[in-house]
Design a protein around this motif. Structure first.
Motif, short mmCIF file in Angstrom:
data_model
loop_
_atom_site.label_atom_id
_atom_site.label_comp_id
_atom_site.label_asym_id
_atom_site.label_seq_id
_atom_site.Cartn_x
_atom_site.Cartn_y
_atom_site.Cartn_z
N ARG A 53 15.84 -56.10 -13.77
CA ARG A 53 16.49 -56.13 -15.19
C ARG A 53 17.37 -57.08 -15.22
NH1 ARG A 53 20.22 -52.18 -18.59
NH2 ARG A 53 20.35 -53.77 -19.86
N GLN A 54 18.13 -57.45 -14.17
CA GLN A 54 18.92 -58.51 -13.74
C GLN A 54 19.75 -58.68 -12.44
OE1 GLN A 54 21.88 -58.72 -16.58
NE2 GLN A 54 22.95 -56.30 -15.37
N GLY A 55 20.14 -59.69 -12.05
CA GLY A 55 21.12 -59.35 -10.54
C GLY A 55 21.30 -60.85 -9.84
N SER A 56 22.51 -60.84 -8.95
CA SER A 56 22.92 -62.18 -8.73
C SER A 56 23.46 -61.92 -7.46
CB SER A 56 23.88 -62.82 -9.41
OG SER A 56 25.28 -61.65 -9.90
N PHE A 57 23.35 -62.88 -7.32
CA PHE A 57 24.87 -62.89 -5.99
C PHE A 57 25.22 -64.11 -5.09
CE2 PHE A 57 19.96 -63.40 -4.95
CZ PHE A 57 19.86 -64.34 -3.92
N GLU A 58 25.94 -64.20 -4.05
CA GLU A 58 26.41 -65.83 -3.00
C GLU A 58 25.48 -66.14 -1.61
OE1 GLU A 58 30.25 -65.43 -3.28
OE2 GLU A 58 30.81 -65.58 -5.17
N TYR A 59 25.53 -66.54 -2.13
CA TYR A 59 24.62 -67.35 -1.00
C TYR A 59 24.85 -68.10 -0.12
CZ TYR A 59 20.53 -68.24 2.31
OH TYR A 59 20.02 -68.58 3.78
N ASP A 60 25.70 -68.53 0.69
CA ASP A 60 25.87 -69.90 1.63
C ASP A 60 25.10 -70.34 2.87
OD1 ASP A 60 26.38 -68.38 3.65
OD2 ASP A 60 28.24 -68.22 4.08
N GLY A 61 23.97 -70.35 2.85
CA GLY A 61 22.63 -70.79 3.36
C GLY A 61 22.68 -70.39 4.63
N GLN A 62 23.22 -68.50 5.39
CA GLN A 62 23.74 -68.12 6.46
C GLN A 62 23.16 -66.73 6.11
OE1 GLN A 62 25.94 -69.20 8.85
NE2 GLN A 62 25.13 -71.89 9.33
N HIS A 68 24.54 -58.09 -7.05
CA HIS A 68 25.13 -57.02 -7.51
C HIS A 68 23.58 -56.96 -8.45
CE1 HIS A 68 25.08 -54.59 -12.04
NE2 HIS A 68 26.26 -53.94 -11.00
N LEU A 69 22.73 -56.03 -8.50
CA LEU A 69 21.45 -55.90 -9.11
C LEU A 69 21.10 -54.54 -10.21
CD1 LEU A 69 21.28 -57.37 -5.44
CD2 LEU A 69 18.32 -56.81 -6.00
N GLU A 70 20.54 -54.55 -10.74
CA GLU A 70 20.10 -53.74 -11.67
C GLU A 70 18.48 -53.10 -11.89
OE1 GLU A 70 21.32 -52.88 -16.77
OE2 GLU A 70 22.82 -53.18 -14.83
N VAL A 71 18.31 -52.16 -12.11
CA VAL A 71 16.87 -51.62 -12.17
C VAL A 71 16.32 -51.28 -13.68
CG1 VAL A 71 15.20 -50.30 -11.06
CG2 VAL A 71 16.64 -51.35 -9.45
N ASP A 72 15.91 -50.88 -14.02
CA ASP A 72 15.35 -50.49 -15.47
C ASP A 72 14.73 -49.39 -15.08
OD1 ASP A 72 14.53 -49.47 -17.90
OD2 ASP A 72 13.97 -51.61 -18.38
N MET A 73 15.21 -48.07 -15.11
CA MET A 73 14.38 -47.29 -14.22
C MET A 73 13.25 -46.22 -15.83
SD MET A 73 15.27 -46.40 -11.38
CE MET A 73 14.90 -45.04 -11.39
N ALA A 101 19.71 -47.90 -12.24
CA ALA A 101 19.75 -47.92 -11.54
C ALA A 101 20.60 -49.08 -11.28
CB ALA A 101 18.68 -47.38 -10.36
N THR A 102 21.59 -48.72 -9.76
CA THR A 102 21.89 -50.59 -9.17
C THR A 102 22.21 -49.90 -8.30
OG1 THR A 102 24.56 -49.71 -9.81
CG2 THR A 102 23.67 -50.92 -12.01
N PHE A 103 22.37 -51.47 -7.64
CA PHE A 103 22.64 -51.39 -6.66
C PHE A 103 23.69 -52.32 -5.69
CE2 PHE A 103 22.35 -54.26 -2.65
CZ PHE A 103 22.39 -52.67 -1.74
N VAL A 104 25.05 -52.55 -5.44
CA VAL A 104 26.01 -53.32 -4.82
C VAL A 104 25.73 -53.98 -3.49
CG1 VAL A 104 28.00 -53.76 -5.45
CG2 VAL A 104 27.43 -52.59 -7.12
#
Length: 193
Positions: A53-62, A68-73, A101-104
């Motif tokens: 459904r949606q998701g985002s995260f931080e990434y600094d190149g390494q 946080h990810l959200e799955v549409d069951m 369902a979510t993954f943090v």
């Protein structure tokens, strides 16, 4: 004393020039999630898809973090309509009652994502390998997570809970392979080219 001051200065300079982490947004339509289950006996291994459904995260190149990810069951799919409906039913994932369902993501440690997975409102720690690769269409996160369904109350035909199932026994674990495509989030009012 001089070496201590030199070390301190070098450490400070190194930290000062560390790239800032960017917030990335996952593009659900460009991303793929594929699940595979297994019979306890024999080689039967049904496979299908499910949508993010949606998701985002931080990434600094390494390193990845604060994800946080959200799955549409309700998108849990299989080519066999009868099996698909069974997987969506209360025997398995009860998707009408538990539509997401979510993954943090808490941290990345030695190439492994470490975080909390929530299915059917049950939250458990999980870790799995992730490869991060920059491609022309965006940042790709790929890997496969192995999930013990029984830890989330999905016990249908599990030999851990039922006996004498014979050929009807289903393994407790299933795999979720993913190829997630993400792009940097732009400040409000800025458009992507």
């Amino acid at each position: 004393m001089k070496s201590f001051v030199l070390f301190f200065c070098l450490a400070f300079i190194t930290l000062a020039f560390r790239p800032a982490a960017l917030r990335y947004q996952i593009e659900p339509k460009a991303s793929q999630l594929t699940w595979t289950g297994h019979a306890e006996v024999g080689s039967w291994a049904p496979s299908g898809t499910i949508r993010l459904r949606q998701g985002s995260f931080e990434y600094d190149g390494q390193a990845l973090r604060n994800g946080h990810l959200e799955v549409d069951m309700r998108t849990l799919a299989h080519a066999d309509a009868k099996l698909q409906e069974h997987l969506r039913s209360a025997d398995f994932f009860a998707v009408e009652q538990y539509p997401t369902a979510t993954f943090v993501l808490q941290e990345m440690a030695q190439g492994q994502a470490v975080g909390q997975l929530t299915i059917k409102r049950v939250t458990k720690p999980i870790r799995f390998p992730v490869t991060v690769e920059q491609r022309p269409d965006g940042l790709h996160l790929t890997g496969t997570a192995t999930v013990d369904r029984t830890a989330f109350g999905v016990t249908y035909n599990s030999t851990s809970f039922f006996q004498n199932l014979g050929d009807y026994a289903i393994r407790n674990d299933f795999q979720l392979a993913f190829d997630l495509v993400a792009k940097p989030m732009l400040p409000a009012g800025q458009a992507r080219n």
